[in-house]
Design an enzyme around this catalytic site. Structure first.
Site, mmCIF file in Angstrom:
data_model
loop_
_atom_site.group_PDB
_atom_site.id
_atom_site.type_symbol
_atom_site.label_atom_id
_atom_site.label_comp_id
_atom_site.label_asym_id
_atom_site.label_seq_id
_atom_site.Cartn_x
_atom_site.Cartn_y
_atom_site.Cartn_z
ATOM 1 N N CYS A 183 -3.090 0.644 -1.029
ATOM 2 C CA CYS A 183 -2.004 1.417 -0.421
ATOM 3 C C CYS A 183 -0.745 1.386 -1.265
ATOM 4 O O CYS A 183 0.198 2.126 -0.994
ATOM 5 C CB CYS A 183 -1.738 0.911 0.983
ATOM 6 S SG CYS A 183 -2.796 1.757 2.118
ATOM 7 N N LYS A 213 0.136 4.766 -2.831
ATOM 8 C CA LYS A 213 0.447 5.943 -2.008
ATOM 9 C C LYS A 213 1.715 6.614 -2.529
ATOM 10 O O LYS A 213 2.538 5.978 -3.194
ATOM 11 C CB LYS A 213 0.659 5.505 -0.557
ATOM 12 C CG LYS A 213 -0.657 5.155 0.113
ATOM 13 C CD LYS A 213 -0.613 5.479 1.581
ATOM 14 C CE LYS A 213 -1.882 5.112 2.305
ATOM 15 N NZ LYS A 213 -3.033 5.921 2.035
ATOM 16 N N ASP A 227 -6.434 4.120 11.533
ATOM 17 C CA ASP A 227 -5.561 5.150 12.131
ATOM 18 C C ASP A 227 -6.025 5.520 13.539
ATOM 19 O O ASP A 227 -5.217 5.760 14.438
ATOM 20 C CB ASP A 227 -5.575 6.414 11.256
ATOM 21 C CG ASP A 227 -4.736 6.228 9.998
ATOM 22 O OD1 ASP A 227 -3.725 5.503 10.074
ATOM 23 O OD2 ASP A 227 -5.089 6.809 8.960
#
Ligand SMILES: Cc1cc2nc3c(=O)[nH]c(=O)nc-3n(C[C@H](O)[C@H](O)[C@H](O)COP(=O)(O)OP(=O)(O)OC[C@H]3O[C@@H](n4cnc5c(N)ncnc54)[C@H](O)[C@@H]3O)c2cc1C
Length: 754
Positions: free
Chosen positions: A419, A422, A492
């Site tokens: 991540c 990102k 998510d």
């Protein structure tokens, strides 16, 4: 045009012994493009036996006698798997592993050391303690000390027996006595309560050493009241007694075996040619005499026609020729010969900073020899632990940007994966805000909203939640990467209080030989499907493509009734904020890329990342969480800011309660940040009293991007405690209350640090 190096051959190193240390360092200093390297070792923090006596006496600390193979392997670009190999299929060229899919190889090297031969003595494994594996022996050492101290203090005798007549037994006897005398603070009158005895089947101790060495050692052992029992072959052992071949029975409170070396049976079972003394038979090119793609070194191997004592000195000396021959074999070049010296210098410690030097007919002893050994041992450990820093530069044509911009680009030259790769939240927001949209009545959320997944109303009234995520591999391990990435992508849906129904995978696979690409894809997909199956999520399709880096992502579906959806907004005054996993993956992964993260810290971080948020989500739903999100790339502060967007409240954050991964504050202290960290700091605009906390490492942790981070949720105060206790007992031991929601005092929602 950028040159690429497809992987075309796979070298597997089994065991992190002395020779493989040199192989890894050689491969780091002289990389071989196209050759993938995997190290499989039972221990990743590997002990250096030469310094064991110093550790036992308390002279060296644990980290001073161990080499952490993770940074070294990272430095060499090698994959690391911690596992004890028990099966090798040489026909299919496969290492069989218990915990994960088999590993294919083109060439393999074994540097697995040896263990005292205890199998032939019934009862020895059950009642005795082997000096090897040293890691296991070290674990037992405090218990031995405790037992001895207890007995002698009670005025009872404590009998420590060491079986074996070589240097290891002598060193152990002196070291154990010195440490025990110190521990118990023995007065002369009580010394006889502590009895140390060396037992050997030979007619003399140190039979491979010269007579001067033997005479001096015997004299020293006598001076120290260490008893010697020769020509006493142990034939069996019971609890607290040893039986000798001549019928003698010897009592022992603790019996340590430091007898002749032996190998487990699996190298033999694999079909490798073995020497008469039971080791892998190799040529002077360190290559198996039966399988040309198998190499071996150190204690585990015996060179045909040149047998030598099983000593670390030879394992060290074989390191560089082994490294060269592995590379030469892989690239089809002629192998070099290794000439084993006939006699090696042995430095044997006699306890209190004194040692003997023995080589052929040479003998010398004293504190100077100990100093020499101490220097050699420390230099050896330093050679493999003090690694050069990574080049953190970028190539940019002079004058293209102003100095300030160039400086800032250089600061983040090493780009993170996971991540940490990102796109910054502010860039994303600006781009998405400007996009034209096509409204549809079924769509409850659109790309410009901040929810974790999109919401589409179905004809039966239910909502289809859909999310998509994809990350670049942050570790050199497709199997573990896919497990973490799968959990990360499912998160998510869980953050919205829903269960996952089905998923489509998207894989980016680097260009490689057909067999290597196939094995990588196999590991990825097996790991993904196992992880999905464990969460009752079906894999219904996907797409693969060739890419520069290994990437993996999922589009996940979930079905839920609208009123049950947990959104990022909904915090109520008085609510308690709960974070389910510790923070710090960004800084640790950044350190790992620079070969600066320890195996212990990385192991616990990776294990934490591999934990699914499914159960946490179910618990938060059960305790009626009022809002929820998962902490990923934008860091804790960024995701909390998203939660505050439409809620007119303030959040008081208790910094000291923010759970941190082991080692994360340490790497932040060394100013090792993820490349996304700086962009994430834009969330500090919402923190009212930040200045007072700039120096607090937990403040920095708030901006650390998380890969497969935990859930952050608000829960009514009366339910928070029981919710936390259920999280703790359900696999989230670090879950904590990190703040509370209070009434808005200013104009807009904000964060106040406590
Ligand atoms: C108390 C003591 C003191 C000693 N002092 C000295 C000394 O001063 N000088 C000296 O030259 N020698 C010394 N020795 C001998 C020395 O320990 C060995 O000769 C040396 O460790 C052998 O090195 P190696 O590289 O072959 O393997 P090791 O250093 O033993 O390493 C073996 C590696 O293989 C791994 N491994 C083992 N089995 C497996 C498996 N199945 N799968 C995966 N990984 C595996 C282990 O985790 C380890 O990383 C001493 C021995 C003892 C017991």
């Amino acid at each position: 045009m950028k040159l690429i190096s497809p992987v075309v051959k796979h070298l597997v190193l089994i065991g992190g012994g002395h020779s493989h240390l040199a192989v890894l360092k050689h491969l780091a200093m002289k990389p071989v493009p196209g050759l993938a390297v995997t190290l499989i070792s039972r221990e990743i923090i590997t002990p250096y036996s030469g310094a064991l006596p110093g550790f036992l006496t308390g002279l060296y600390k644990h980290n001073e006698i161990h080499i952490d193979l993770r940074p070294l392997a990272q430095f060499a670009g090698a994959r690391v798997i911690q596992e004890e190999v028990k099966e090798l299929d040489l026909t299919s060229k496969v290492v069989k592993l218990a915990s994960r899919p088999n590993i294919n190889f083109d060439l393999i090297s074994l540097n697995i050391g040896s263990n005292p031969n205890m199998e032939l003595i019934p009862g020895a494994r059950e009642y005795g303690i082997s000096v090897k594996p040293i890691s296991k022996f070290i674990e037992k050492w405090p218990e031995i000390l405790e037992n001895a101290v207890y007995k002698v203090r009670k005025d009872l005798p404590f009998k420590l027996v060491i079986v074996g007549g070589g240097p290891a037994s002598i060193e152990l006897a002196f070291a154990a006595q010195l440490r025990l005398y110190r521990e118990i603070r023995l007065k002369a009158s009580k010394k006889s309560k502590l009895q140390i005895k060396i037992i050997s089947a030979d007619s003399e101790l140190l039979r491979l050493h010269n007579s001067k060495v033997r005479k001096f050692t015997n004299q020293k052992l006598q001076e120290k009241d260490i008893e010697i029992l020769l020509e006493s072959q142990i034939v069996s052992m019971n609890e607290n007694t040893l039986v000798c071949k001549n019928g003698n029975i010897i009592e022992a409170d603790v019996c340590i075996f430091a007898t002749g070396a032996s190998l487990p049976s699996w190298p033999f079972d694999s079909g490798l040619a073995m020497s008469d003394d039971g080791f892998i038979q190799i040529s002077n090119k360190l290559q198996s005499i039966s399988h040309e793609y198998v190499f071996a070194a150190g204690d585990a191997a015996t060179i045909r026609g040149e047998p030598r004592a099983k000593s670390g000195v030879y394992a060290v000396r074989q390191g560089l020729p082994l490294a060269k021959n592995l590379v030469r074999y892989a690239s089809g070049r002629r192998l070099i010969k290794y000439k084993a010296q006939k006699h090696a210098l042995a430095l044997i410690t006699l306890g209190n900073k004194t040692a003997i030097a023995s080589r052929n007919n040479f003998f010398f002893q004293g504190r100077l020899i100990w100093s020499l050994k101490n220097r050699i041992d420390k230099a050896f450990i330093r050679k493999y632990t003090d690694l050069p820093s990574m080049d953190e530069n970028i190539h940019i044509t002079k004058g293209l940007v102003d100095q300030e911009t160039e400086k800032s680009l250089r600061l983040h030259a090493i780009r993170c994966a996971g991540c940490g790769a990102k796109v910054a939240s502010n860039i994303l927001e600006e781009v998405l805000d400007g996009l034209p949209n096509t409204p549809k009545k079924e769509i409850i959320s659109t790309t410009s909203s901040v929810e974790d997944a999109s919401m589409i109303k179905l004809s039966d009234g239910k909502i289809l939640l859909q999310s998509v995520d994809q990350i670049k591999s942050f570790i050199n391990d497709p199997w573990l990467f896919a497990k973490i990435a799968t959990n990360h992508c499912l998160s998510d849906i869980y953050a919205m209080g829903c269960t996952s129904h089905s998923a489509l995978a998207i894989v980016g696979l680097p260009f490689a030989s057909k067999s290597f690409a196939k094995s990588q894809l196999n590991e990825l997909m097996l790991s993904c499907s196992e992880t999905l199956r464990s969460q009752e999520c079906a894999l219904i399709g996907g797409h693969t493509s060739e890419s520069e880096d290994l990437t993996f992502g999922l589009c996940v579906n979930g079905f839920i009734e609208q009123e049950k959806i947990l959104t990022k907004n909904g915090m109520r005054t008085g609510d308690i904020l709960i974070l389910t996993k510790p923070l710090g993956t960004g800084t640790l992964l950044a350190a790992d890329m620079r070969s600066k993260a320890s195996h212990t810290d990385m192991n616990s971080a990776l294990q934490e990342m591999a934990i699914s948020n499914k159960t946490a989500s179910e618990i938060l739903v059960e305790f009626k969480a009022t809002s929820c999100t998962d902490i990923t790339g934008f860091g804790f502060a960024g995701h909390l800011t998203e939660m505050l967007r439409t809620d007119n409240v303030e959040v008081e954050l208790i910094l000291e309660n923010i759970p941190a991964l082991s080692g994360a504050l340490g790497t932040l202290e060394k100013k090792i940040y993820s490349s996304l960290h700086a962009a994430n700091q834009s969330a500090s605009d919402n923190i009212l009293n930040q200045e007072a906390f700039f120096q607090n490492l937990k403040y920095q942790l708030l901006f650390d991007p998380q890969t497969s981070g935990g859930l952050l949720a608000s829960v009514a105060p009366e339910l928070a405690e029981i919710c936390l206790s259920k999280l703790h007992s359900s696999g989230y031991p670090h879950a904590n209350e990190v703040g509370r929601v209070s009434k808005l005092h200013g104009k807009s929602s904000s964060i106040i640090l406590k």
